[in-house]
Design a protein around this motif. Sequence first.
Motif, PDB file in Angstrom:
ATOM      1  N   LEU A 164      49.146 -27.849  -5.655  1.00 20.33           N
ATOM      2  CA  LEU A 164      50.394 -27.281  -5.908  1.00 20.33           C
ATOM      3  C   LEU A 164      50.861 -27.156  -7.410  1.00 20.33           C
ATOM      4  CD1 LEU A 164      53.104 -27.159  -4.362  1.00 20.33           C
ATOM      5  CD2 LEU A 164      53.732 -29.444  -5.212  1.00 20.33           C
ATOM      6  N   GLY A 165      49.879 -27.689  -8.494  1.00 15.53           N
ATOM      7  CA  GLY A 165      50.245 -27.465  -9.612  1.00 15.53           C
ATOM      8  C   GLY A 165      49.700 -26.123 -10.110  1.00 15.53           C
ATOM      9  N   ALA A 166      48.726 -25.462  -9.452  1.00 18.02           N
ATOM     10  CA  ALA A 166      47.967 -24.176  -9.597  1.00 18.02           C
ATOM     11  C   ALA A 166      49.071 -23.236  -9.502  1.00 18.02           C
ATOM     12  CB  ALA A 166      46.944 -24.020  -8.760  1.00 18.02           C
ATOM     13  N   SER A 167      50.302 -23.331  -8.787  1.00 18.18           N
ATOM     14  CA  SER A 167      51.460 -22.450  -8.468  1.00 18.18           C
ATOM     15  C   SER A 167      51.965 -22.213  -9.849  1.00 18.18           C
ATOM     16  CB  SER A 167      52.485 -22.886  -7.471  1.00 18.18           C
ATOM     17  OG  SER A 167      52.958 -24.162  -7.970  1.00 18.18           O
ATOM     18  N   GLN A 168      51.908 -22.941 -10.951  1.00 14.93           N
ATOM     19  CA  GLN A 168      52.378 -22.954 -12.278  1.00 14.93           C
ATOM     20  C   GLN A 168      51.560 -22.171 -13.246  1.00 14.93           C
ATOM     21  OE1 GLN A 168      55.815 -24.281 -12.289  1.00 14.93           O
ATOM     22  NE2 GLN A 168      55.046 -23.913 -10.197  1.00 14.93           N
ATOM     23  N   ALA A 173      54.749 -23.945 -20.400  1.00 14.40           N
ATOM     24  CA  ALA A 173      54.823 -25.280 -20.528  1.00 14.40           C
ATOM     25  C   ALA A 173      54.085 -26.182 -19.832  1.00 14.40           C
ATOM     26  CB  ALA A 173      56.457 -25.653 -20.267  1.00 14.40           C
ATOM     27  N   ALA A 174      53.788 -25.584 -18.398  1.00 15.43           N
ATOM     28  CA  ALA A 174      53.027 -26.330 -17.470  1.00 15.43           C
ATOM     29  C   ALA A 174      51.620 -26.237 -17.928  1.00 15.43           C
ATOM     30  CB  ALA A 174      53.165 -25.808 -16.017  1.00 15.43           C
ATOM     31  N   LEU A 175      51.226 -24.815 -18.407  1.00 14.69           N
ATOM     32  CA  LEU A 175      49.717 -24.821 -19.004  1.00 14.69           C
ATOM     33  C   LEU A 175      49.473 -26.011 -20.288  1.00 14.69           C
ATOM     34  CD1 LEU A 175      49.736 -21.049 -19.089  1.00 14.69           C
ATOM     35  CD2 LEU A 175      48.451 -22.459 -17.357  1.00 14.69           C
ATOM     36  N   ARG A 176      50.677 -26.127 -20.811  1.00 18.35           N
ATOM     37  CA  ARG A 176      50.401 -27.202 -21.774  1.00 18.35           C
ATOM     38  C   ARG A 176      50.024 -28.567 -21.346  1.00 18.35           C
ATOM     39  NH1 ARG A 176      49.270 -26.880 -26.928  1.00 18.35           N
ATOM     40  NH2 ARG A 176      50.994 -28.070 -27.615  1.00 18.35           N
ATOM     41  N   LEU A 177      50.705 -28.789 -20.237  1.00 22.16           N
ATOM     42  CA  LEU A 177      50.549 -30.092 -19.623  1.00 22.16           C
ATOM     43  C   LEU A 177      49.083 -30.205 -18.984  1.00 22.16           C
ATOM     44  CD1 LEU A 177      53.916 -30.596 -17.706  1.00 22.16           C
ATOM     45  CD2 LEU A 177      53.010 -32.089 -19.580  1.00 22.16           C
ATOM     46  N   THR A 461      44.845 -20.980 -24.759  1.00 19.77           N
ATOM     47  CA  THR A 461      46.017 -21.762 -23.849  1.00 19.77           C
ATOM     48  C   THR A 461      46.609 -21.208 -22.637  1.00 19.77           C
ATOM     49  OG1 THR A 461      47.626 -20.370 -25.250  1.00 19.77           O
ATOM     50  CG2 THR A 461      46.919 -22.300 -26.319  1.00 19.77           C
ATOM     51  N   GLY A 462      45.803 -20.326 -22.012  1.00 23.51           N
ATOM     52  CA  GLY A 462      46.163 -19.842 -20.728  1.00 23.51           C
ATOM     53  C   GLY A 462      46.867 -18.592 -20.697  1.00 23.51           C
ATOM     54  N   GLU A 463      47.010 -17.787 -21.882  1.00 21.78           N
ATOM     55  CA  GLU A 463      47.831 -16.897 -22.075  1.00 21.78           C
ATOM     56  C   GLU A 463      47.125 -15.705 -21.692  1.00 21.78           C
ATOM     57  OE1 GLU A 463      45.885 -16.867 -26.201  1.00 21.78           O
ATOM     58  OE2 GLU A 463      46.370 -18.269 -24.505  1.00 21.78           O
ATOM     59  N   ARG A 464      47.770 -14.844 -21.012  1.00 21.12           N
ATOM     60  CA  ARG A 464      46.907 -13.423 -20.623  1.00 21.12           C
ATOM     61  C   ARG A 464      46.616 -12.669 -21.863  1.00 21.12           C
ATOM     62  NH1 ARG A 464      49.953 -10.261 -16.049  1.00 21.12           N
ATOM     63  NH2 ARG A 464      49.094 -11.950 -14.824  1.00 21.12           N
ATOM     64  N   ILE A 465      45.374 -12.105 -21.764  1.00 25.17           N
ATOM     65  CA  ILE A 465      44.807 -11.091 -22.799  1.00 25.17           C
ATOM     66  C   ILE A 465      44.514  -9.708 -22.182  1.00 25.17           C
ATOM     67  CG2 ILE A 465      43.150 -10.736 -24.629  1.00 25.17           C
ATOM     68  CD1 ILE A 465      44.669 -13.414 -25.105  1.00 25.17           C
ATOM     69  N   GLY A 466      45.539  -8.883 -22.890  1.00 19.07           N
ATOM     70  CA  GLY A 466      45.350  -7.379 -22.199  1.00 19.07           C
ATOM     71  C   GLY A 466      45.787  -7.238 -20.990  1.00 19.07           C
TER      72      GLY A 466
END
Length: 536
Positions: A164-168, A173-177, A461-466
Amino acid sequence: MVAELSGRSLRNGARGRNGAHGRGGAHGRGGRAVGAVAAGALPCLAFPAPALWWLAYVALVPWMLLLRSAPTGRRAALEGWLGGAGFIVAVHHWLLPSLHVFLLPLAALLGLLWVPWALLVRELLGGTPGPGRAAVALLLVPAGWLLSELARSWQGLGGPWGLLGASQWQVPAALRLASVGGVWLVSLLVVAVNCAVVLLAAAPGARVAAVASVAGCAVLTGVVWLWLPRPEPAGGLRVAVVQPGPVDGADGGAERRFAVEERLTSELAGTHPDLVVWGESSVGADLAARPDLSRRLAELSARVGAPVLVNVDARRSDRPGIYKSSVLVGPQGPTGDRYDKMRLVPFGEYIPARSVLGWATSVGKAAGEDRMRGAGPVIMDLPGGTRIGPLVCFESAFPDMSRYLADEGAGVLVAQSSTSTFQHSWAPAQHASLAALRAAETGRPMVHATLTGISAVYGPTGERIGATLPTSASTAALYEVPLARGTTLFVRFGNWPGGACLAALGLYCAVRGAGAVRAARSAPAPSAPPARTARG
């Protein structure tokens, strides 16, 4: 205290539940069963491709409302099982072309993992819970849900797909958690919010506890967002992803795919990449047995000025069996760095208990021959000093694998994948989204390279690159991948949320057990029947 609180509230609400649902008969029970399946399936919309991430925070509410009103524990167990089966089918419906009807018994088996959670929901949320029982529910109901996720994350039961957490995955903020407690901590927060919504809607006496729970989740997220140290920048790496796109799978398909990949890689000459990554099964023959392919790859590496990470799906020439292997090739040929896939896809790459379940090959696209497993993880060294940790296909779903690679010094995680069998389904988007979570958990960028899309790259940090490469693309794309140093709390401490939940549930069971023993001891002994005398 917990046992007395739960028992008293349940006794107060049991009469109302039995009276409300006991008159429904078979028609009412049938409607509840259908409702359980539908309610269990609802959270699938929070995952890609719909990706309605916000829905996850209320998606469990209908199911939980149904469970709390179950007239008996047996009924709650049944509806928990049906809802769990509905969830599995909905999240994995794209497997139907491969498994056909076999998906249904598989879902029925995995659905049993939600039975303990369903019983917890009825026990702690049923009737008219007060503040004390509500507080216990807000802790233990999320823990019970995580217990089901931990159990089905075992590879023998299919692995951690659809947590369920993968939906975030696209919520910063969820990636920081996730960097603190992995996807497991995110799942706990999502279920806690659902539990609070149920209390707000159905338990007026527990609304203060529910509001406090939501506020606590918000404060925790805010503290992590504002004060937790972020990964420290440590330079960058130019990574090229080669995605050939769909290629005819008839005879000679592997050779045609290789030719397309060769052409696309050649076009990278002059762009100065540090690494070129091909997708899963990008090479269809063992390089030791095909020196011509090895030579062509070496020439490609020399032409673009970077090593090429390919994935060989073939019978090895030096040992028996078929392996899926990440192989690094430089200007002089294979460098000797090779990773053999360890965690195989059930039915897709091997059949569990083949002697019993081998018939699955006759009704779907199950593996005709089991692939062989690798011996252990491998970290590869690039010429510039950066170390990469390769994963193959659905290994990117396992948080422990990427955590191990990061802990052992990998600076970049690389997943080579292929979802071409499920090209026009939700599978490519679901798979690509997992890379964002693994990157955030480990504080290391992750490259998700596929044969036919969706290919994507995510930063530390899970941010999309390109830009992502969609399923319609046949191209090579160059990404400026930021590197990072430092260690996340998840890499340092692992799945501590899972351990905490098991401890909390164990304590609850111990308290309940002790209460039952005390009640049995204090119960009055049954009176002896009057003695009878024989008369002559």
